[in-house]
Design an enzyme around this catalytic site. Structure first.
Site, PDB file in Angstrom:
ATOM      1  N   THR A 180       0.723  -1.245   0.015  1.00  0.00           N
ATOM      2  CA  THR A 180       0.198   0.086   0.086  1.00  0.00           C
ATOM      3  C   THR A 180       0.695   1.331  -0.083  1.00  0.00           C
ATOM      4  OG1 THR A 180      -1.697  -1.155   1.044  1.00  0.00           O
ATOM      5  CG2 THR A 180      -1.796   1.356   1.324  1.00  0.00           C
ATOM      6  N   ASN A 223      -5.631 -10.765  -6.764  1.00  0.00           N
ATOM      7  CA  ASN A 223      -5.574 -11.415  -5.564  1.00  0.00           C
ATOM      8  C   ASN A 223      -6.885 -12.288  -5.330  1.00  0.00           C
ATOM      9  OD1 ASN A 223      -6.320  -8.415  -5.885  1.00  0.00           O
ATOM     10  ND2 ASN A 223      -7.035  -8.759  -3.698  1.00  0.00           N
ATOM     11  N   GLN A 246       0.993 -10.206  -5.867  1.00  0.00           N
ATOM     12  CA  GLN A 246       0.590 -11.554  -5.822  1.00  0.00           C
ATOM     13  C   GLN A 246       1.386 -12.285  -6.986  1.00  0.00           C
ATOM     14  OE1 GLN A 246      -1.352 -13.057  -4.008  1.00  0.00           O
ATOM     15  NE2 GLN A 246      -2.738 -11.216  -3.170  1.00  0.00           N
ATOM     16  N   SER A 262       5.057  -6.984  -1.469  1.00  0.00           N
ATOM     17  CA  SER A 262       4.725  -7.106  -0.181  1.00  0.00           C
ATOM     18  C   SER A 262       5.421  -8.222   0.535  1.00  0.00           C
ATOM     19  CB  SER A 262       2.887  -6.828  -0.146  1.00  0.00           C
ATOM     20  OG  SER A 262       2.976  -6.784   1.408  1.00  0.00           O
ATOM     21  N   HIS A 275       4.526  -9.947   3.378  1.00  0.00           N
ATOM     22  CA  HIS A 275       3.698 -10.706   4.256  1.00  0.00           C
ATOM     23  C   HIS A 275       2.830 -11.780   3.167  1.00  0.00           C
ATOM     24  CE1 HIS A 275      -0.397  -8.877   3.963  1.00  0.00           C
ATOM     25  NE2 HIS A 275       0.206  -7.883   3.590  1.00  0.00           N
ATOM     26  N   THR A 295      13.943   5.206  10.055  1.00  0.00           N
ATOM     27  CA  THR A 295      14.966   3.954  10.303  1.00  0.00           C
ATOM     28  C   THR A 295      14.266   2.715   9.549  1.00  0.00           C
ATOM     29  OG1 THR A 295      15.755   5.010  12.072  1.00  0.00           O
ATOM     30  CG2 THR A 295      16.194   2.807  12.253  1.00  0.00           C
ATOM     31  N   CYS A 298     -18.033  -7.517   2.676  1.00  0.00           N
ATOM     32  CA  CYS A 298     -19.056  -7.146   3.202  1.00  0.00           C
ATOM     33  C   CYS A 298     -19.100  -5.485   3.402  1.00  0.00           C
ATOM     34  CB  CYS A 298     -19.347  -7.734   4.520  1.00  0.00           C
ATOM     35  SG  CYS A 298     -19.935  -9.466   4.076  1.00  0.00           S
TER      36      CYS A 298
HETATM   37  N1  PLP Z   1      -2.159  -5.430  -3.947  1.00  0.00           N
HETATM   38  C1  PLP Z   1      -2.566  -6.422  -3.997  1.00  0.00           C
HETATM   39  C2  PLP Z   1      -2.934  -6.958  -5.355  1.00  0.00           C
HETATM   40  C3  PLP Z   1      -2.754  -7.158  -2.639  1.00  0.00           C
HETATM   41  O1  PLP Z   1      -3.373  -8.502  -3.113  1.00  0.00           O
HETATM   42  C4  PLP Z   1      -2.551  -6.388  -1.621  1.00  0.00           C
HETATM   43  C5  PLP Z   1      -2.922  -7.225  -0.325  1.00  0.00           C
HETATM   44  O2  PLP Z   1      -4.116  -7.698  -0.094  1.00  0.00           O
HETATM   45  C6  PLP Z   1      -2.073  -5.074  -1.641  1.00  0.00           C
HETATM   46  C7  PLP Z   1      -1.852  -4.734  -2.971  1.00  0.00           C
HETATM   47  C8  PLP Z   1      -1.672  -4.413  -0.439  1.00  0.00           C
HETATM   48  O3  PLP Z   1      -0.603  -5.018   0.239  1.00  0.00           O
HETATM   49  P1  PLP Z   1      -0.348  -4.535   1.745  1.00  0.00           P
HETATM   50  O4  PLP Z   1      -1.028  -5.533   2.552  1.00  0.00           O
HETATM   51  O5  PLP Z   1       1.125  -4.854   1.852  1.00  0.00           O
HETATM   52  O6  PLP Z   1      -0.496  -3.182   1.818  1.00  0.00           O
END
Ligand code: PLP
Length: 754
Positions: free
Chosen positions: A74, A162, A190, A210, A212, A248, A337
């Site tokens: 993000t 996603n 993704q 990202s 995670h 940092t 939702c």
């Molecule tokens: N873009 C896509 C395609 C994602 O699947 C996600 C997370 O669900 C994001 C952006 C946002 O990622 P982050 O959680 O690292 O801000």
């Protein structure tokens, strides 16, 4: 208490892999230096970061350009959009020729269009923002893009979606953008670890990642910026990351990401696409076996082998999610939702899939580390989920071993309530206030159990929907019931009552809400139990009487007649229940509704009552479902009432002298799949699905004062609703287990026997 968790929601996030955890811990323990420090500890941290960056460049095929560490995708998206739009703003300020459009794929993650709108507004840019349409296959309409590209200043297209896993045709997009002045952002979240992006070989200006989503922790990500692409820092400060992203650095996060990238490069632990495709095929065939008519919402040929998005005809994603969760399989709904009405997936909507597919979509996503044994176990449990739905008569198949049926079951659609009254001994049933959305499920309910339908009754001619009685009769095989001679509301001609086993239904005309409003009184062997009152009296409201078909002057007389006929304590079962209160009595409503109290306690005149009621009904706003409000609302549900009890409190109560009745209010298809909290010796258990709560109200309101009634469900929402309803009806010892099964400790709290 529960089966081990099967986590199939890797597109949402993943666990942190052991090597990444170890790297993060090392960076928090011995190697904790600040990379900006010039002493040994700092230099060590910097060297580690440089190493990770170099590895990332190799994995992403990005030998040139910038590769920044930041907090996640993000932030990467914000930085990229800010950079692109600031460059456009400078052109605007210099009076140069300007593009006209900012484009993003219709199926992008919300972070992209939200960032575009946000920065466009803040930078005061006069450009149109348009969504690039996608085809039924989820891929961008390249011809559309080719036509718009010459006028675009920024084009955002994700590498893989996603929700569906659909992989974008980046080569095709590149060709469509040839000659365009637009900057190109590719959300690559993704794709990491699943696609070879070869960033340096494409004219991609920005690519956010990202950690995670691929076994690194939350809070770390990367942004690739092509050499020469415009850049504006989102965060200014101490000049870290070459002053492109101050603050940092998240050194433990970067160290963890480095460990993941190292293993990815080595290619040992991460399963190759061919193996992942086999996993996906196994899951798809388990889904086909489990759910008749299942459809897949993306073509496997053009999607990531780690994502399966599917829909089951006649079964909402809400039901499927509850079902999977009960089997301890964690998946996601394709739909987010909204405030009240479940908003169907915009991604599937943009693909032009039918509304039922959008409303029933479920996403199942693996990670490249998901072990084969977990896939096998998932397949087994998916088949069990299918059996559970079949036994609950929620799929089209016939079922001889259907789960038992309660005398009264309610179905709610956007606050409107439909009841099924059934007699299991004679297998006869009737339906009150059928709703169009329920025609198929109700026919299925009757067919699957081989019941005979004896009547379909409406409490009045409805203002917000047409009765679906005719559709219901027409859809039912004649052997399971046929419509005899009946009046407009469905009451069989010439009958003064309908008998269903020990239950006897009579009718009472109660004009007011409409001219033809009718209450149906249900008497059993223990006397009068309940009245289906339609929209005459609802929990918290009296039915409005300002329609053309209303009889406002007769409303007062009808209420008095109802009181005289059934008394103040009989349960009134409403035609609308916007706040999940299930039932009311004249007594509960007199306490909450001053107008009703004025009428029944203080002898208010009918004309004065009608006038006061008309006042309340002036400018009645729609309900939170954005449907017509059928009741003149006089009291808001006080959601703040504390009904929640933690697992620890439950345990201490069950150890004390108090007795506990612990009730599973999940639906039978969930209950069958197990997962019930262990609890103490003083704990009695019961299973009462929320849809059949009405049947136990008399018993539960009479519970002895030494017993606490603790309800639980999957997440605590349904049980909290039921506990609040019970409190309102006069049971002060109704509680909801906070957080439901989701927060129930894996190890029972200390001192909990069995
Ligand atoms: N873009 C896509 C395609 C994602 O699947 C996600 C997370 O669900 C994001 C952006 C946002 O990622 P982050 O959680 O690292 O801000």
């Amino acid at each position: 208490m529960s089966a081990t968790e099967i986590y199939l929601d890797a597109n949402a996030t993943t666990s942190v892999m052991p090597e990444a955890r170890a790297a993060a811990i090392a960076a928090m323990a011995g190697d904790f230096g600040n990379p900006s420090s010039i002493h040994g500890a700092g230099l060590k941290a910097r060297a580690m970061m440089d190493d990770v960056r170099a590895g990332a460049r190799r994995v992403l095929g990005a030998p040139t350009g910038q590769l920044l560490f930041l907090s996640g995708a993000t932030e990467g998206i914000q930085t990229a959009v800010l950079s692109a739009l600031t460059a456009l703003r400078s052109r605007q300020d210099r009076g140069e020729a300007m593009p006209e459009l900012l484009l993003y794929g219709a199926t992008e993650h919300k972070a992209v269009p939200e960032a575009i709108h946000h920065w466009r507004r803040l930078l005061n840019l006069d450009l149109d923002v348009l969504a690039i349409p996608v085809g039924r296959d989820g891929r961008h309409d390249l011809e559309w893009l080719r036509r718009q590209a010459p006028r675009a200043g920024l084009v955002c297209t994700m590498a893989a979606n996603n929700e569906t896993g659909v992989v974008s045709d980046l080569d095709g997009i590149q060709r469509a953008l040839a000659g365009s002045p637009a900057l190109w952002l590719v959300d690559s979240v993704q794709a990491l670890g699943k696609l070879h992006l070869r960033l340096g070989e494409r004219p991609i200006d920005y690519a956010p990642f990202s950690g995670h989503k691929l076994y690194a922790p939350k809070g770390v990500g990367m942004l690739y910026v092509r050499a020469g692409a415009p850049f504006t820092a989102l965060i200014a400060g101490g000049g870290q990351e070459g002053a492109m992203r101050s603050g940092t650095e998240n050194v433990p996060g970067i160290a963890a990401l480095g460990a993941v990238l190292r293993l990815l490069e080595a290619g040992e632990q991460f399963q190759p696409a061919k193996v992942l495709e086999r996993h996906r095929a196994s899951l798809a065939s388990a889904l086909r076996e489990a759910f008749e008519g299942v459809v897949f919402n993306a073509d496997p040929e053009i999607s990531l082998p780690t994502t399966l998005n599917f829909s089951v005809p006649g079964v909402s994603s809400r039901v499927l999610l509850d079902l999977f969760d009960a089997a301890s399989i964690r998946v996601s709904g394709g739909s987010a939702c909204g405030a009240s009405k479940a908003a169907p997936s915009y991604v599937l909507g943009a693909m032009g899939l039918e509304p039922w597919r959008c409303a029933s979509a479920v996403r199942l996503s693996l990670g490249p580390l998901t072990p084969p044994e977990m896939v096998d176990e998932a397949c087994l449990r998916i088949r069990q989920c299918g059996a559970s739905l079949r036994d609950s008569c929620m799929t089209p198949s016939l079922q001889q071993h259907a789960l038992p049926v309660a005398p009264i079951t309610r179905h709610v659609v956007d606050g409107a309530v439909c009841y099924v009254v059934a007699d299991p001994a004679s297998r006869r049933c009737l339906i009150i206030d059928p709703l169009p959305e329920l025609t198929d499920p109700l026919v299925q309910w009757i067919r699957c159990r081989s019941y005979t339908l004896v009547a379909v009754l409406d409490t009045h001619s409805h203002g917000d929907h047409a009765s679906s009685a005719a559709a219901l009769w027409e859809s039912l095989p004649p052997v399971l019931g046929s419509r005899g001679e009946a009046d407009a509301l469905g009451w069989p001609c010439g009958s003064d009552h309908i008998q269903l086993g020990a239950q006897r239904l009579t009718r009472l005309p109660v004009p007011g809400h409409t001219r033809d409003s009718t209450a149906y009184l249900l008497a059993g062997q223990y006397g009068l139990r309940a009245a289906f009152v339609g929209d005459m009296v609802m929990p918290g409201a009296l039915g409005r009487s300002d329609f053309e078909v209303s009889e406002p002057e007769q409303f007062a007389g009808s209420l008095r007649l109802l009181e005289k006929t059934i008394g103040r304590d009989a349960f009134l079962l409403p035609g609308h229940d916007y706040e999940g209160r299930h039932a009311c009595t004249l007594n509960t409503e007199i306490a909450h509704q001053p107008l009703l109290s004025a009428l029944l306690d203080q002898g208010m005149e009918a004309a004065a009552f009608a006038q006061a009621k008309a006042e309340i009904e002036r400018d009645l706003a729609p309900t939170e479902y954005q449907t017509m409000a059928c009741g003149a609302r006089v009291d808001r549900c006080s959601k703040a009432e504390m009904v929640e009890l933690s697992a620890e409190e439950l345990t201490s109560r069950s150890r004390a002298v108090r007795k506990v009745l612990l009730v599973d209010v999940r639906e039978p298809y969930e209950q069958r799949l197990g997962q019930v909290p262990a609890a103490g010796a003083h704990v009695r258990r019961q299973a009462v699905p929320l849809s059949t709560l009405l049947n136990v109200l008399p018993d539960w309101l009479e519970l002895d004062a030494g017993t606490d009634l603790v309800l639980f469900c999957r997440s605590g929402n349904r049980s909290a609703q039921a506990a609040r309803a019970l409190r309102r009806l006069g049971q002060p010892r109704a509680w909801s287990l906070a957080g439901g099964l989701a927060l129930w400790p894996a190890e029972p709290p200390e001192g909990t026997p069995g």
